[in-house]
Design an enzyme around this catalytic site. Sequence first.
Site, PDB file in Angstrom:
ATOM      1  CB  SER A   1      71.974  32.423  37.549  1.00 15.79           C
ATOM      2  OG  SER A   1      71.020  33.138  38.279  1.00 15.79           O
TER       3      SER A   1
ATOM      4  CE1 TYR B   1      69.884  26.939  38.926  1.00 14.52           C
ATOM      5  CE2 TYR B   1      69.527  29.088  39.929  1.00 14.52           C
ATOM      6  CZ  TYR B   1      69.724  28.310  38.805  1.00 14.52           C
ATOM      7  OH  TYR B   1      69.773  28.907  37.567  1.00 14.52           O
TER       8      TYR B   1
ATOM      9  CE  LYS C   1      72.858  27.295  36.758  1.00 17.03           C
ATOM     10  NZ  LYS C   1      73.070  26.554  35.527  1.00 17.03           N
TER      11      LYS C   1
HETATM   12  P1  NAD Z   1      64.942  24.129  31.584  1.00 17.53           P
HETATM   13  O1  NAD Z   1      64.693  23.244  32.748  1.00 17.53           O
HETATM   14  O2  NAD Z   1      63.801  24.463  30.690  1.00 17.53           O
HETATM   15  O3  NAD Z   1      66.127  23.526  30.681  1.00 17.53           O
HETATM   16  C1  NAD Z   1      67.151  22.727  31.206  1.00 17.53           C
HETATM   17  C2  NAD Z   1      67.191  21.449  30.370  1.00 17.53           C
HETATM   18  O4  NAD Z   1      68.247  20.620  30.831  1.00 17.53           O
HETATM   19  C3  NAD Z   1      65.901  20.632  30.462  1.00 17.53           C
HETATM   20  O5  NAD Z   1      65.468  20.322  29.147  1.00 17.53           O
HETATM   21  C4  NAD Z   1      66.318  19.371  31.232  1.00 17.53           C
HETATM   22  O6  NAD Z   1      65.563  18.253  30.827  1.00 17.53           O
HETATM   23  C5  NAD Z   1      67.784  19.276  30.885  1.00 17.53           C
HETATM   24  N1  NAD Z   1      68.611  18.588  31.882  1.00 17.53           N
HETATM   25  C6  NAD Z   1      68.674  18.803  33.226  1.00 17.53           C
HETATM   26  N2  NAD Z   1      69.603  18.012  33.786  1.00 17.53           N
HETATM   27  C7  NAD Z   1      70.159  17.271  32.772  1.00 17.53           C
HETATM   28  C8  NAD Z   1      71.153  16.269  32.721  1.00 17.53           C
HETATM   29  N3  NAD Z   1      71.774  15.843  33.838  1.00 17.53           N
HETATM   30  N4  NAD Z   1      71.485  15.742  31.529  1.00 17.53           N
HETATM   31  C9  NAD Z   1      70.848  16.139  30.392  1.00 17.53           C
HETATM   32  N5  NAD Z   1      69.883  17.075  30.386  1.00 17.53           N
HETATM   33  C10 NAD Z   1      69.539  17.641  31.575  1.00 17.53           C
HETATM   34  O7  NAD Z   1      65.610  25.473  32.138  1.00 17.53           O
HETATM   35  P2  NAD Z   1      65.972  26.833  31.392  1.00 17.53           P
HETATM   36  O8  NAD Z   1      65.164  27.917  32.008  1.00 17.53           O
HETATM   37  O9  NAD Z   1      65.962  26.642  29.932  1.00 17.53           O
HETATM   38  O10 NAD Z   1      67.457  27.026  31.915  1.00 17.53           O
HETATM   39  C11 NAD Z   1      68.597  26.633  31.161  1.00 17.53           C
HETATM   40  C12 NAD Z   1      69.840  26.905  31.967  1.00 17.53           C
HETATM   41  O11 NAD Z   1      69.900  28.300  32.295  1.00 17.53           O
HETATM   42  C13 NAD Z   1      69.904  26.159  33.302  1.00 17.53           C
HETATM   43  O12 NAD Z   1      71.226  25.772  33.537  1.00 17.53           O
HETATM   44  C14 NAD Z   1      69.464  27.200  34.300  1.00 17.53           C
HETATM   45  O13 NAD Z   1      69.978  26.952  35.575  1.00 17.53           O
HETATM   46  C15 NAD Z   1      70.049  28.479  33.696  1.00 17.53           C
HETATM   47  N6  NAD Z   1      69.357  29.698  34.112  1.00 17.53           N
HETATM   48  C16 NAD Z   1      68.009  29.795  33.982  1.00 17.53           C
HETATM   49  C17 NAD Z   1      67.347  30.936  34.424  1.00 17.53           C
HETATM   50  C18 NAD Z   1      65.853  31.051  34.317  1.00 17.53           C
HETATM   51  O14 NAD Z   1      65.264  31.873  35.034  1.00 17.53           O
HETATM   52  N7  NAD Z   1      65.180  30.308  33.442  1.00 17.53           N
HETATM   53  C19 NAD Z   1      68.077  31.994  35.001  1.00 17.53           C
HETATM   54  C20 NAD Z   1      69.457  31.872  35.094  1.00 17.53           C
HETATM   55  C21 NAD Z   1      70.092  30.705  34.654  1.00 17.53           C
HETATM   56  N1  UFG Z   2      57.166  37.072  42.561  1.00 22.96           N
HETATM   57  C1  UFG Z   2      55.917  37.319  43.096  1.00 22.96           C
HETATM   58  N2  UFG Z   2      54.975  36.333  43.000  1.00 22.96           N
HETATM   59  C2  UFG Z   2      55.226  35.130  42.403  1.00 22.96           C
HETATM   60  C3  UFG Z   2      56.516  34.902  41.852  1.00 22.96           C
HETATM   61  C4  UFG Z   2      57.471  35.897  41.957  1.00 22.96           C
HETATM   62  O1  UFG Z   2      55.654  38.391  43.641  1.00 22.96           O
HETATM   63  O2  UFG Z   2      54.322  34.271  42.368  1.00 22.96           O
HETATM   64  C5  UFG Z   2      58.195  38.162  42.629  1.00 22.96           C
HETATM   65  C6  UFG Z   2      59.444  37.780  43.396  1.00 22.96           C
HETATM   66  O3  UFG Z   2      59.264  38.036  44.772  1.00 22.96           O
HETATM   67  C7  UFG Z   2      60.503  38.661  42.724  1.00 22.96           C
HETATM   68  C8  UFG Z   2      60.016  38.747  41.265  1.00 22.96           C
HETATM   69  O4  UFG Z   2      58.629  38.420  41.299  1.00 22.96           O
HETATM   70  O5  UFG Z   2      60.463  39.953  43.270  1.00 22.96           O
HETATM   71  C9  UFG Z   2      60.737  37.777  40.334  1.00 22.96           C
HETATM   72  O6  UFG Z   2      60.650  36.459  40.880  1.00 22.96           O
HETATM   73  P1  UFG Z   2      61.059  35.158  40.028  1.00 22.96           P
HETATM   74  O7  UFG Z   2      60.814  33.977  40.901  1.00 22.96           O
HETATM   75  O8  UFG Z   2      60.404  35.188  38.696  1.00 22.96           O
HETATM   76  O9  UFG Z   2      62.604  35.386  39.768  1.00 22.96           O
HETATM   77  P2  UFG Z   2      63.795  35.578  40.815  1.00 22.96           P
HETATM   78  O10 UFG Z   2      64.408  36.912  40.514  1.00 22.96           O
HETATM   79  O11 UFG Z   2      63.407  35.319  42.199  1.00 22.96           O
HETATM   80  O12 UFG Z   2      64.727  34.358  40.405  1.00 22.96           O
HETATM   81  C10 UFG Z   2      65.236  34.219  39.117  1.00 22.96           C
HETATM   82  C11 UFG Z   2      65.403  32.753  38.746  1.00 22.96           C
HETATM   83  C12 UFG Z   2      66.433  32.100  39.608  1.00 22.96           C
HETATM   84  C13 UFG Z   2      67.693  32.876  39.602  1.00 22.96           C
HETATM   85  C14 UFG Z   2      67.414  34.302  39.971  1.00 22.96           C
HETATM   86  C15 UFG Z   2      68.629  35.172  39.874  1.00 22.96           C
HETATM   87  O13 UFG Z   2      64.180  32.067  38.897  1.00 22.96           O
HETATM   88  O14 UFG Z   2      66.688  30.816  39.086  1.00 22.96           O
HETATM   89  O15 UFG Z   2      66.453  34.849  39.074  1.00 22.96           O
HETATM   90  O16 UFG Z   2      69.146  35.083  38.586  1.00 22.96           O
HETATM   91  F1  UFG Z   2      68.553  32.339  40.487  1.00 22.96           F
END
Ligand code: NAD
Ligand code: UFG
Length: 338
Positions: free
Chosen positions: A124, A149, A153
């Site tokens: 991330s 979190y 990562k």
């Molecule tokens: P998500 O929660 O939809 O998907 C993660 C999946 O992993 C889920 O289906 C959950 O059930 C499964 N899981 C969690 N722990 C597990 C375990 N111990 N064993 C088996 N399965 C397990 O999340 P996502 O948004 O699809 O994110 C996928 C990956 O990308 C994650 O590692 C997350 O940290 C990373 N990521 C997500 C974002 C975002 O904003 N969505 C941003 C950066 C990185």
């Molecule tokens: N925001 C609002 N109102 C809300 C939610 C978000 O104003 O209800 C704003 C936040 O302050 C930020 C922007 O919208 O300025 C994006 O916020 P998100 O929560 O959607 O995303 P972030 O950038 O804070 O975080 C995301 C992922 C994290 C990851 C991070 C950096 O959720 O898991 O990007 O990769 F760590």
Amino acid sequence: MAILVTGGAGYIGSHTVVELLNTNRDIVVLDNLSNSSEVSLERVKKITGKTAKFYQGDILDREILRKIFAENQIDSVIHFAGLKAVGESVQKPLYYYQNNVTGSIVLVEEMLKANVNTIVFSSSATVYGDPAEIPITENCPVGGTTNPYGTSKYMVERILEDTTKAFPQFSAVVLRYFNPVGAHSSGLIGEDPNGIPNNLLPYISQVAVGKLQQLSVFGSDYDTYDGTGVRDYIHVVDLAIGHLKALEKHQDDAGFHIYNLGTGTGYSVLDMVKAFEQSNEIQVPYKLVDRRPGDIATCYSNPKKALEVLGWKTERDLNQMMKDTWNWQKNNPNGYKG
Ligand code: NAD
Ligand code: UFG
């Protein structure tokens, strides 16, 4: 040969499984369904006409990993499984480190025993902390994380890098995602957060569908062009395709490889509200409130390396992100719960 997709029932995982099945790869999914539903995989089948083999289980469970590696000819792993709620990670740090860090160690140990030598890992932009420069390149310093979190990562990145040094046959690809949004254009799969969403787009779409009253815009006094936070939003299908490109390039390509996956463009919170309203002709009431603790002003990528080395760039614009988000939300107001 098959690809093991951990966390393949989740948001980004399910979209990636669609793209992999569309290129006729054999796919095995391991997911404990802690933050997802098996319905997503049924929908994947509906979209592609193909089936991913599903194991319900945990990456911490060596037995199930051994079973998967014994029963299938896996040649690489795309590792999405992990917990991702920033606030929850502050409350439950040990749970997050156990799941995300120990889980990844167990997975890599079992991969090595099974002679599976390629992993693509979901990292991330959060590993950059408050970034040293904008746009962010892969060379920017990492590790200034502000919550368990993000630290999990960063730790997994380091563990993978060290593993590539100790095991010269091992290929680890770290993909640093910016802000994934949107959904598959079919409206059959999308993001299905539990409870009240933490992230911006799921919140906006739940306001639009009438489940939540109004959006709180966290902070209007940032040093940005309209005072609200600026992020690099990337369509989840573009992100999914990035994984295929990474695998194409680095399958059995021993070493440690890092890429930013983003668009290279930053949009503010108010830009996002306006874009959602315009693309979908629906009002999104909002109010300006205090900053959310831990947020930074601006975060967007320099995605040049992924273009130059992987031949990957995003193709879906903001309008597409907004339309696909709404298409998913209005067709599935309660997500996969029906
Ligand atoms: P998500 O929660 O939809 O998907 C993660 C999946 O992993 C889920 O289906 C959950 O059930 C499964 N899981 C969690 N722990 C597990 C375990 N111990 N064993 C088996 N399965 C397990 O999340 P996502 O948004 O699809 O994110 C996928 C990956 O990308 C994650 O590692 C997350 O940290 C990373 N990521 C997500 C974002 C975002 O904003 N969505 C941003 C950066 C990185
Ligand atoms: N925001 C609002 N109102 C809300 C939610 C978000 O104003 O209800 C704003 C936040 O302050 C930020 C922007 O919208 O300025 C994006 O916020 P998100 O929560 O959607 O995303 P972030 O950038 O804070 O975080 C995301 C992922 C994290 C990851 C991070 C950096 O959720 O898991 O990007 O990769 F760590």
